[in-house]
Enzyme design. Structure first.
Site, PDB file in Angstrom:
ATOM      1  N   SER A  39       5.950  -3.202  -7.752  1.00  0.00           N
ATOM      2  CA  SER A  39       5.639  -2.980  -6.339  1.00  0.00           C
ATOM      3  C   SER A  39       6.486  -3.842  -5.415  1.00  0.00           C
ATOM      4  O   SER A  39       6.923  -3.400  -4.361  1.00  0.00           O
ATOM      5  CB  SER A  39       4.160  -3.270  -6.075  1.00  0.00           C
ATOM      6  OG  SER A  39       3.355  -2.417  -6.845  1.00  0.00           O
ATOM      7  N   GLU A  60      -1.640 -16.385  -9.309  1.00  0.00           N
ATOM      8  CA  GLU A  60      -0.737 -16.742  -8.211  1.00  0.00           C
ATOM      9  C   GLU A  60      -0.624 -18.252  -8.011  1.00  0.00           C
ATOM     10  O   GLU A  60       0.440 -18.763  -7.666  1.00  0.00           O
ATOM     11  CB  GLU A  60      -1.191 -16.070  -6.915  1.00  0.00           C
ATOM     12  CG  GLU A  60      -1.070 -14.555  -6.914  1.00  0.00           C
ATOM     13  CD  GLU A  60      -2.234 -13.848  -7.604  1.00  0.00           C
ATOM     14  OE1 GLU A  60      -3.212 -14.536  -8.002  1.00  0.00           O
ATOM     15  OE2 GLU A  60      -2.182 -12.613  -7.763  1.00  0.00           O
ATOM     16  N   PHE A  85      -1.928 -12.325  -1.378  1.00  0.00           N
ATOM     17  CA  PHE A  85      -2.074 -13.218  -2.534  1.00  0.00           C
ATOM     18  C   PHE A  85      -1.052 -14.350  -2.502  1.00  0.00           C
ATOM     19  O   PHE A  85      -1.250 -15.380  -3.134  1.00  0.00           O
ATOM     20  CB  PHE A  85      -1.935 -12.425  -3.845  1.00  0.00           C
ATOM     21  CG  PHE A  85      -2.736 -11.157  -3.849  1.00  0.00           C
ATOM     22  CD1 PHE A  85      -4.037 -11.142  -3.375  1.00  0.00           C
ATOM     23  CD2 PHE A  85      -2.189  -9.966  -4.302  1.00  0.00           C
ATOM     24  CE1 PHE A  85      -4.779  -9.972  -3.355  1.00  0.00           C
ATOM     25  CE2 PHE A  85      -2.923  -8.790  -4.290  1.00  0.00           C
ATOM     26  CZ  PHE A  85      -4.214  -8.793  -3.811  1.00  0.00           C
ATOM     27  N   HIS A 111       4.126  -5.796   1.042  1.00  0.00           N
ATOM     28  CA  HIS A 111       2.794  -5.231   1.306  1.00  0.00           C
ATOM     29  C   HIS A 111       2.019  -6.050   2.327  1.00  0.00           C
ATOM     30  O   HIS A 111       0.838  -6.348   2.160  1.00  0.00           O
ATOM     31  CB  HIS A 111       2.006  -5.077   0.004  1.00  0.00           C
ATOM     32  CG  HIS A 111       2.634  -4.117  -0.964  1.00  0.00           C
ATOM     33  ND1 HIS A 111       3.858  -4.361  -1.545  1.00  0.00           N
ATOM     34  CD2 HIS A 111       2.214  -2.922  -1.428  1.00  0.00           C
ATOM     35  CE1 HIS A 111       4.177  -3.346  -2.338  1.00  0.00           C
ATOM     36  NE2 HIS A 111       3.204  -2.452  -2.275  1.00  0.00           N
ATOM     37  N   ASP A 119      -5.063   0.744   0.300  1.00  0.00           N
ATOM     38  CA  ASP A 119      -5.868  -0.246  -0.422  1.00  0.00           C
ATOM     39  C   ASP A 119      -6.897  -0.918   0.488  1.00  0.00           C
ATOM     40  O   ASP A 119      -7.881  -1.489   0.021  1.00  0.00           O
ATOM     41  CB  ASP A 119      -4.985  -1.308  -1.070  1.00  0.00           C
ATOM     42  CG  ASP A 119      -4.389  -0.808  -2.379  1.00  0.00           C
ATOM     43  OD1 ASP A 119      -5.034   0.021  -3.045  1.00  0.00           O
ATOM     44  OD2 ASP A 119      -3.276  -1.245  -2.719  1.00  0.00           O
ATOM     45  N   ARG A 169       5.544  -2.508   2.832  1.00  0.00           N
ATOM     46  CA  ARG A 169       5.511  -1.468   1.797  1.00  0.00           C
ATOM     47  C   ARG A 169       6.212  -0.168   2.210  1.00  0.00           C
ATOM     48  O   ARG A 169       7.029   0.341   1.462  1.00  0.00           O
ATOM     49  CB  ARG A 169       4.048  -1.195   1.433  1.00  0.00           C
ATOM     50  CG  ARG A 169       3.891  -0.012   0.511  1.00  0.00           C
ATOM     51  CD  ARG A 169       2.441   0.177   0.084  1.00  0.00           C
ATOM     52  NE  ARG A 169       2.294   1.470  -0.554  1.00  0.00           N
ATOM     53  CZ  ARG A 169       1.598   2.475  -0.036  1.00  0.00           C
ATOM     54  NH1 ARG A 169       0.976   2.351   1.103  1.00  0.00           N
ATOM     55  NH2 ARG A 169       1.518   3.616  -0.681  1.00  0.00           N
TER      56      ARG A 169
END
Lengths: 313, 280
Positions: A39, A60, A85, A111, A119, A169
């Site tokens: 991704s 992470e 994250f 993202h 999401d 994204r």
């Protein structure tokens, strides 16, 4: 400066491409990811340089700490994951293990913001810019398109220090051509104008341009500035805009508190008080939806920018 | 692990450890702030590392191929500063500036302010990940340096430690050796009462570490364990060192209250008297 607007390309795709290029040019570059390589597009680097790529799994905090350790030994780590994250989950690790010792770690996230899309709120970082901006030693950069992303990542690899680089994204219009020169801490005027100024970052840059084009049809001359470095912010270009136009509209795909709008407000208040209107996420969580639907619902639109600009005339 | 170690070396190290303990007591007293208990418990380990094991040079504290040490339990900074001073990284007089304004000796170790500190630490749980990164860098560059880390037993309650443990095992970081200073006490009380991390040997083994359990005050055992760690291929080594919080100062030993409080002048004198007596 030439601004075009034809091709569409995601900034994360540009990130993957430029990392893979840089890997061949600079052997000190290492890349870390936390199970999102496909991704974030670090997979391009992973395929070419498997020895210098570390997928740490869904961990992470350890990724950030390992990046810090690698940096102490002269490596240039690019730690990648989704914006949420890579910031809120690991705020303490970034602060204490990277920024406090001032290590050469690049936290390059994708993202970000509402345009992560379907999401939903649990994955949509809108607070990240404000948080990263508040940490001493951290440089915060939000490229507007694929071309700028490549320049930013190259500059980051060549410039010492902790950096937060925020990418997105979805595909966004390519604004710049290859002659574009990116410089940390410099905003770039992408459209001249004398009535009002729109200062935009990231995905909002092309929407700001559209707003300015439509304002022109109504006889309103809007200057557009792409502010890709949020910290250290280009005070000079903001102050000049405040002096030369009747007010400023900021446009960002992040919370207006502490983000671009907040940063511009600080510069104006301390240097040249001028009317300011902020377009951005109005201190709210997002929801599931397509990127375009989300931008519409939350007012991150050219119409909203135009409306705010008109209140300054 | 029960190798015969040169007696002269042992007695030299014993003297060093005692000096370091004295400086710990003095600096925490001078600062009227700091963490003596978990510093005294780790003094023997740091003594062995800095005076027998690690390839370091106080004249060239950031030399690229040096061995690294990460004090993950950063609140034990007095033991690190006292050891670095004993080694010659800084004048012993400077220890009196600990925790005071304009000092290089921050409450918790600062990478930027004091050359000789290999990582900023203090926010618990982060040191092992940094040590992973250093060990990984050595592997990438095929460099011979080794990385040592010291964790607290309360510290392993942090989830990040287990992320790091998993990664070190996964990447087979056999150039990484970690110590767990198992003194059994944390701020709020006994570690096994607050949140029992045991059994730690089994946990680290399950994460693909080579694990040794030793008496963390027995210099010979510490040396032997490090030698075994160096000889271990394909795995990081965790040396679980059973220690006594406040070791060497009778009224501090095994007292939770001495985790983070400073002695007064009288207590300091008493402590120094005991430590000096221990050398007779």
């Amino acid at each position: 400066m030439s601004v075009k607007k034809m091709e569409m390309k995601a900034t994360r795709d540009a990130y993957g491409e430029v990392l893979a290029e840089l890997g061949a040019e600079n052997k000190d570059i290492v890349v870390l990811d936390a199970d999102l390589a496909k991704s974030t597009k670090t997979v391009d680097f992973a395929k070419k340089f498997p020895d210098r790529f570390f997928d740490v799994g869904i961990a992470e905090a350890n990724m950030i700490g390992m990046a810090a350790g690698l940096a102490t030994a002269g490596k240039i780590p690019f730690a990648s994951t989704f914006a949420l994250f890579g910031t809120l989950r690991v705020g303490d690790q970034i602060r204490n293990s990277i920024c406090y010792p001032n290590l050469n770690v690049k936290i390059a996230v994708t993202h970000s913001g509402l345009t992560l899309g379907e999401d939903g709120a649990s994955h949509q970082a809108v607070e990240d810019v404000a948080l990263m901006r508040a940490i001493p030693n951290m440089t915060v950069i939000v490229p507007a398109d694929a071309v700028e992303t490549k320049k930013v990542i190259r500059t980051a690899a060549e410039t010492y220090g902790p950096m937060y680089i925020r990418m997105g994204r979805p595909k966004v219009p390519v604004l710049f051509d290859d002659s574009y020169q990116f410089q940390i801490g410099k905003g770039v005027q992408i459209k001249d104008g004398s009535d009002v100024t729109i200062i935009a970052m990231g995905v909002m840059a092309h929407i700001a341009l559209e707003a300015a084009e439509d304002l022109a049809k109504e006889g309103i001359s809007a200057r557009v500035i792409n502010m890709s470095t949020i910290k250290p912010i280009d005070q000079e270009i903001i102050i000049r805009a405040a002096q030369e136009t009747r007010g400023i509209v900021t446009a960002e795909e992040a919370n207006i508190y502490g983000g671009l709008g907040g940063a511009v407000a600080e510069v104006l208040a301390e240097n040249y008080p001028a009317p300011l209107r902020r377009v951005g996420v109005m201190d709210t969580f997002g929801e599931s939806g397509t990127p375009d639907a989300l931008l519409q619902k939350y007012g991150l639109t050219k119409e909203n920018i135009m409306e705010k600009a008109k209140t300054l005339l | 692990m029960t190798k015969v170690v040169d007696q002269q070396l042992l007695s030299e190290l014993k003297v060093r450890a005692n000096h370091i303990r004295q400086e710990i007591v003095k600096m925490v007293t001078e600062a009227q702030s700091g963490h003596p208990g978990g510093s005294l418990s780790a003094a023997d380990i740091l003594t062995v590392l800095y005076f027998h094991v690690m390839n370091v040079d106080p004249e060239n504290p950031r030399m690229p191929d040096r061995d690294r040490f990460v004090l993950s339990k950063g609140h034990a900074s007095p033991v690190l500063y006292a050891t670095l001073a004993e080694k010659g990284y800084l004048p012993k007089e400077e220890l009196a500036t600990f925790r005071k304004i304009n000092s290089r000796l921050q409450g918790h170790p600062s990478y930027k302010s004091l050359p000789g500190v290999d990582m900023s630490t203090g926010s618990l749980g982060q040191g092992l990940s940094a040590a992973n990164g250093m060990a990984l860098a050595a592997k990438l560059d095929k460099k011979p340096f080794r990385v040592y880390a010291l964790l607290g037993d309360g510290e392993v309650q942090e989830g990040m430690i287990w992320e790091a443990a998993m990664a070190a095992g996964h990447y087979k970081l056999d150039n990484l050796t970690a110590f767990l200073d198992y003194n059994g006490l944390q701020i709020d009380g006994e570690v096994d009462q607050i949140m029992n991390p045991a059994p730690l040997d089994e946990k680290f083994r399950a994460f693909n570490w080579h694990v040794l359990v030793i008496d963390g005050h027995d210099l010979e055992q510490i040396i032997g364990a490090i030698e075994e760690a160096k000889a271990t291929k394909g795995k990081p080594t965790m040396i679980i060192a059973n220690t006594v919080k406040g070791k060497g100062v009778s009224f501090m030993e095994n007292q939770c209250g001495w985790h983070g409080s400073a002695p007064n002048r009288e207590q300091c004198e008493q402590a120094l008297k005991e430590l000096l007596g221990g050398m007779e």
